[in-house]
Enzyme design. Structure first.
Site, short mmCIF file in Angstrom:
data_model
loop_
_atom_site.label_atom_id
_atom_site.label_comp_id
_atom_site.label_asym_id
_atom_site.label_seq_id
_atom_site.Cartn_x
_atom_site.Cartn_y
_atom_site.Cartn_z
CB SER A 80 -0.91 0.01 1.22
OG SER A 80 -1.70 -1.15 1.25
N1 SAH Z 1 -0.53 -5.53 3.75
C1 SAH Z 1 0.22 -5.76 2.52
C2 SAH Z 1 -0.50 -5.32 1.29
C3 SAH Z 1 -1.58 -6.26 0.96
S1 SAH Z 1 -2.20 -6.36 -0.68
C4 SAH Z 1 1.60 -5.13 2.57
O1 SAH Z 1 1.91 -4.46 3.57
O2 SAH Z 1 2.37 -5.35 1.64
C5 SAH Z 1 -3.55 -7.44 -0.29
C6 SAH Z 1 -3.14 -8.87 -0.02
O3 SAH Z 1 -4.29 -9.57 0.40
C7 SAH Z 1 -2.60 -9.59 -1.24
O4 SAH Z 1 -1.33 -10.09 -0.96
C8 SAH Z 1 -3.62 -10.71 -1.47
O5 SAH Z 1 -3.04 -11.90 -1.95
C9 SAH Z 1 -4.19 -10.89 -0.07
N2 SAH Z 1 -5.53 -11.51 -0.02
C10 SAH Z 1 -6.55 -11.39 -0.91
N3 SAH Z 1 -7.62 -12.10 -0.50
C11 SAH Z 1 -7.26 -12.69 0.68
C12 SAH Z 1 -7.95 -13.57 1.58
N4 SAH Z 1 -9.20 -14.00 1.36
N5 SAH Z 1 -7.28 -13.97 2.70
C13 SAH Z 1 -6.00 -13.57 2.94
N6 SAH Z 1 -5.31 -12.76 2.10
C14 SAH Z 1 -5.93 -12.31 0.99
#
Ligand code: SAH
Length: 228
Positions: A80
């Site tokens: 993000s």
């Molecule tokens: N917090 C992260 C950014 C996350 S991007 C950072 O600091 O880099 C969102 C993430 O959520 C992605 O990696 C995606 O694979 C994950 N995601 C999507 N759906 C999900 C689910 N149902 N359960 C767990 N993770 C999920």
């Protein structure tokens, strides 16, 4: 100085100046993107200053690490925008004794920030390669109070733990019931909620009796939280 000593000196100097360059970039990021937009929490600012964001992005995205935008980390995921990490962390109001659950580990950057503010951080990532890479990165960088699990965030943490704070970094269409159940009395959840471009940050508070109250803050854009 022997030839080896000269080489060692030059290597150290090069390493130190690269570290200084990133520290300077981080300082500018915090001043211009985070403090300038009203983030005041000293603990959040300190964590953003001290976390080496360039080590959380793949080599192809290093030039974007300190820019005012999200950056791709593979598998359709993004780390993000720095301001959004700081804003959500400030809203979460994490105390040193808290157990925190994160949904969407991604690069592990948000988890690393939380690790510096909380007692323990549990983080769930659905994409196996991202979960493994983030877990290894966090261990290598010394964030020893973070546990990463590969799994589906809609189900919550697979053990019967109550969390003081829960943060979602992928957007579900609605706040999942399993996560509300895992939030301790007196706890808070911060999540991007909605579909497509129509998402808002939602703050959900659970009172001492277990009653919940939500309020919406600004519009955001997160990757969708995938159904299993
Ligand atoms: N917090 C992260 C950014 C996350 S991007 C950072 O600091 O880099 C969102 C993430 O959520 C992605 O990696 C995606 O694979 C994950 N995601 C999507 N759906 C999900 C689910 N149902 N359960 C767990 N993770 C999920």
């Amino acid at each position: 100085m022997t030839r080896h000593a000269v080489l060692a000196f030059l290597c150290c100097a090069a390493y130190a100046s690269a570290a200084d360059t990133y520290a300077a970039e981080r300082g500018r990021m915090v001043r211009d993107q985070i403090q300038a937009r009203g983030i005041r929490d000293a603990r959040v600012i300190k964590a953003m200053l001290e976390t080496p964001r360039h080590l959380f992005v793949p080599p192809a995205s290093v030039s974007l690490a300190y820019m005012d935008q999200p950056a791709p980390i593979g598998y359709g995921a993004t780390i993000s925008q720095p301001y959004i990490v700081a804003r959500m962390t400030e809203l979460l109001d994490v105390k040193p004794e808290h157990q925190v659950l994160e949904i969407g580990t991604g690069s592990g950057f948000q988890a690393a920030i939380l690790a510096q503010l909380a007692k323990r951080v549990c983080s769930i990532e659905i994409e196996p390669e991202l979960a493994t890479a983030a877990s290894e990165r966090l261990r290598r960088l010394g964030y020893s109070n973070v546990v990463v699990r590969q799994g589906d965030g809609y189900q919550g943490w697979p053990e019967p733990v109550q969390f003081d704070r829960i943060i979602l970094t992928a957007a579900p269409p609605r706040i999942p019931d399993a996560l509300v159940r895992q939030l301790a009395a007196g706890g808070r959840m911060v999540a991007p909620v909605g579909e497509g471009w129509d998402q808002k940050l939602v703050i959900l508070d659970k009172d001492r009796n277990g009653a919940t109250r939500t309020r919406a803050a600004e519009a955001v854009i997160f990757v969708p939280m995938r159904p299993k």
